[in-house]
Design an enzyme around this catalytic site. Structure first.
Site, PDB file in Angstrom:
ATOM      1  N   ASP A  12       2.037 -99.403   7.311  1.00 10.90           N
ATOM      2  CA  ASP A  12       1.335 -97.909   7.268  1.00 10.90           C
ATOM      3  C   ASP A  12       1.298 -97.964   8.705  1.00 10.90           C
ATOM      4  O   ASP A  12       0.145 -98.666   9.004  1.00 10.90           O
ATOM      5  CB  ASP A  12       0.494 -98.067   6.332  1.00 10.90           C
ATOM      6  CG  ASP A  12      -0.252 -96.831   6.314  1.00 10.90           C
ATOM      7  OD1 ASP A  12      -0.741 -96.699   6.573  1.00 10.90           O
ATOM      8  OD2 ASP A  12      -1.275 -97.619   5.194  1.00 10.90           O
ATOM      9  N   VAL A  35       3.081 -89.159   6.758  1.00 14.19           N
ATOM     10  CA  VAL A  35       2.448 -90.035   7.875  1.00 14.19           C
ATOM     11  C   VAL A  35       0.944 -88.888   8.080  1.00 14.19           C
ATOM     12  O   VAL A  35      -0.132 -89.652   8.339  1.00 14.19           O
ATOM     13  CB  VAL A  35       3.248 -90.026   8.871  1.00 14.19           C
ATOM     14  CG1 VAL A  35       3.270 -89.305   9.381  1.00 14.19           C
ATOM     15  CG2 VAL A  35       1.725 -91.450   9.334  1.00 14.19           C
ATOM     16  N   ASP A  36       1.194 -87.293   7.961  1.00 19.10           N
ATOM     17  CA  ASP A  36       0.151 -87.243   8.715  1.00 19.10           C
ATOM     18  C   ASP A  36      -1.553 -86.856   7.560  1.00 19.10           C
ATOM     19  O   ASP A  36      -2.221 -87.159   7.322  1.00 19.10           O
ATOM     20  CB  ASP A  36       0.479 -85.175   8.695  1.00 19.10           C
ATOM     21  CG  ASP A  36      -0.599 -84.094   9.397  1.00 19.10           C
ATOM     22  OD1 ASP A  36      -1.607 -84.579   9.841  1.00 19.10           O
ATOM     23  OD2 ASP A  36       0.089 -83.030   9.374  1.00 19.10           O
ATOM     24  N   SER A 119      10.014 -86.555  13.163  1.00 19.49           N
ATOM     25  CA  SER A 119      10.640 -85.736  12.454  1.00 19.49           C
ATOM     26  C   SER A 119      11.922 -85.714  11.158  1.00 19.49           C
ATOM     27  O   SER A 119      12.330 -85.205  10.959  1.00 19.49           O
ATOM     28  CB  SER A 119      11.365 -85.227  12.962  1.00 19.49           C
ATOM     29  OG  SER A 119      10.830 -83.672  14.174  1.00 19.49           O
ATOM     30  N   THR A 120      11.645 -87.732  11.028  1.00 11.84           N
ATOM     31  CA  THR A 120      12.656 -87.842   9.934  1.00 11.84           C
ATOM     32  C   THR A 120      12.601 -87.801   8.264  1.00 11.84           C
ATOM     33  O   THR A 120      12.854 -88.128   7.507  1.00 11.84           O
ATOM     34  CB  THR A 120      13.097 -89.692  10.046  1.00 11.84           C
ATOM     35  OG1 THR A 120      12.411 -89.970   9.964  1.00 11.84           O
ATOM     36  CG2 THR A 120      13.678 -89.425  11.691  1.00 11.84           C
TER      37      THR A 120
HETATM   38  P1  ADP Z   1       8.043 -84.972   9.069  1.00 14.79           P
HETATM   39  O1  ADP Z   1       7.935 -83.618   8.371  1.00 14.79           O
HETATM   40  O2  ADP Z   1       7.819 -85.106  11.337  1.00 14.79           O
HETATM   41  O3  ADP Z   1       9.413 -85.018   9.515  1.00 14.79           O
HETATM   42  P2  ADP Z   1       7.415 -87.244   7.581  1.00 14.79           P
HETATM   43  O4  ADP Z   1       5.598 -87.760   7.498  1.00 14.79           O
HETATM   44  O5  ADP Z   1       6.882 -85.764   6.121  1.00 14.79           O
HETATM   45  O6  ADP Z   1       6.677 -86.679   9.348  1.00 14.79           O
HETATM   46  O7  ADP Z   1       8.074 -88.165   7.841  1.00 14.79           O
HETATM   47  C1  ADP Z   1       8.221 -89.203   9.001  1.00 14.79           C
HETATM   48  C2  ADP Z   1       8.085 -90.501   8.573  1.00 14.79           C
HETATM   49  O8  ADP Z   1       6.666 -91.089   8.815  1.00 14.79           O
HETATM   50  C3  ADP Z   1       8.753 -91.322   7.921  1.00 14.79           C
HETATM   51  O9  ADP Z   1      10.192 -91.767   7.999  1.00 14.79           O
HETATM   52  C4  ADP Z   1       8.443 -91.335   6.487  1.00 14.79           C
HETATM   53  O10 ADP Z   1       8.491 -92.711   5.450  1.00 14.79           O
HETATM   54  C5  ADP Z   1       7.172 -91.676   7.545  1.00 14.79           C
HETATM   55  N1  ADP Z   1       5.828 -92.594   7.009  1.00 14.79           N
HETATM   56  C6  ADP Z   1       5.164 -91.479   5.302  1.00 14.79           C
HETATM   57  N2  ADP Z   1       3.794 -91.912   5.612  1.00 14.79           N
HETATM   58  C7  ADP Z   1       3.578 -92.815   6.701  1.00 14.79           C
HETATM   59  C8  ADP Z   1       2.209 -93.819   7.120  1.00 14.79           C
HETATM   60  N3  ADP Z   1       1.376 -94.153   6.070  1.00 14.79           N
HETATM   61  N4  ADP Z   1       2.681 -95.332   7.862  1.00 14.79           N
HETATM   62  C9  ADP Z   1       3.588 -94.935   8.910  1.00 14.79           C
HETATM   63  N5  ADP Z   1       4.799 -94.300   8.431  1.00 14.79           N
HETATM   64  C10 ADP Z   1       4.685 -93.186   7.346  1.00 14.79           C
END
Ligand code: ADP
Length: 188
Positions: A12, A35-36, A119-120
């Site tokens: 995380d 992640v946002d 972005s993934t």
């Molecule tokens: P985007 O809209 O840019 O695709 P996302 O947040 O949907 O962004 O996904 C980007 C990556 O971040 C994905 O691999 C997702 O699984 C990952 N992610 C989600 N939560 C966390 C976290 N707390 N820490 C790290 N990576 C995360």
């Protein structure tokens, strides 16, 4: 070769003890899912207030705020491209995200920085291509920068972790052969 300054970890990103973490934000900067959402929940409402003052961010660009309640001093917000098949400048925009985030980090004296897989997730960029691009663009930036000591790619799930690990191995074996790094547009 500076690949020893790049690390792949699973976990995380909000818990990372680094100078700056990068947020895969959207253009409003007002928070969202993935992640946002996790970063805004962990940092607390002062982060949203600072983002609201900034007012937004274009795709491929980056802005910096404080980290508030998370261990990292800074959050660098960048807006990745939505994947629309690959012929809509997605690779150039994703490369710009990494370059602009690292430029801001370097300007702020950041020594350690953690990136999520921009972005993934919701934006559906294929992770094999995104990971190759990320590792190559970051490697290229680091070879010209002495401020940043370590870049961590923090992968949330195993599939993402495997893709980044493979991309880094391939980059170390043949850094110039990948051909996935789009040229910096303003470099001609
Ligand atoms: P985007 O809209 O840019 O695709 P996302 O947040 O949907 O962004 O996904 C980007 C990556 O971040 C994905 O691999 C997702 O699984 C990952 N992610 C989600 N939560 C966390 C976290 N707390 N820490 C790290 N990576 C995360």
């Amino acid at each position: 070769m500076r690949s020893d300054r790049m690390k792949i970890v699973q976990g995380d990103i909000t818990a990372e003890h680094v100078d700056a973490i990068v947020n895969a934000a959207n253009r409003t900067l007002l928070g969202g899912g993935g992640v946002d959402g996790a970063i805004h929940r962990a940092a607390g409402p002062d982060l949203l207030a600072e983002c609201r003052k900034i007012g937004g961010c274009e795709t491929g660009e980056a802005v910096i705020t404080e980290g508030y309640r998370i261990p990292a001093k800074w959050v660098i917000h960048t807006v990745g491209p939505v994947w629309r098949g690959g012929a809509h400048g997605e690779a150039e925009l994703l490369a710009s995200c990494y370059r602009n985030a690292l430029r801001l980090a370097s300007e702020h004296g950041v020594r350690t920085v953690a990136f999520p897989s921009i972005s993934t997730g919701a934006y559906r960029y294929p992770v094999d291509e995104a990971s190759q691009l990320a590792v190559c663009v970051v490697g290229e930036f680091l070879s010209a920068d002495d401020t940043i000591a370590e870049v961590r790619f923090v992968c949330f799930d195993e599939r993402t972790h495997n893709a980044y690990s493979k991309a880094l191995r391939e980059h170390v074996d043949a850094p110039s052969q990948s051909g996935v790094v789009p040229r910096n547009r303003d470099a001609g």
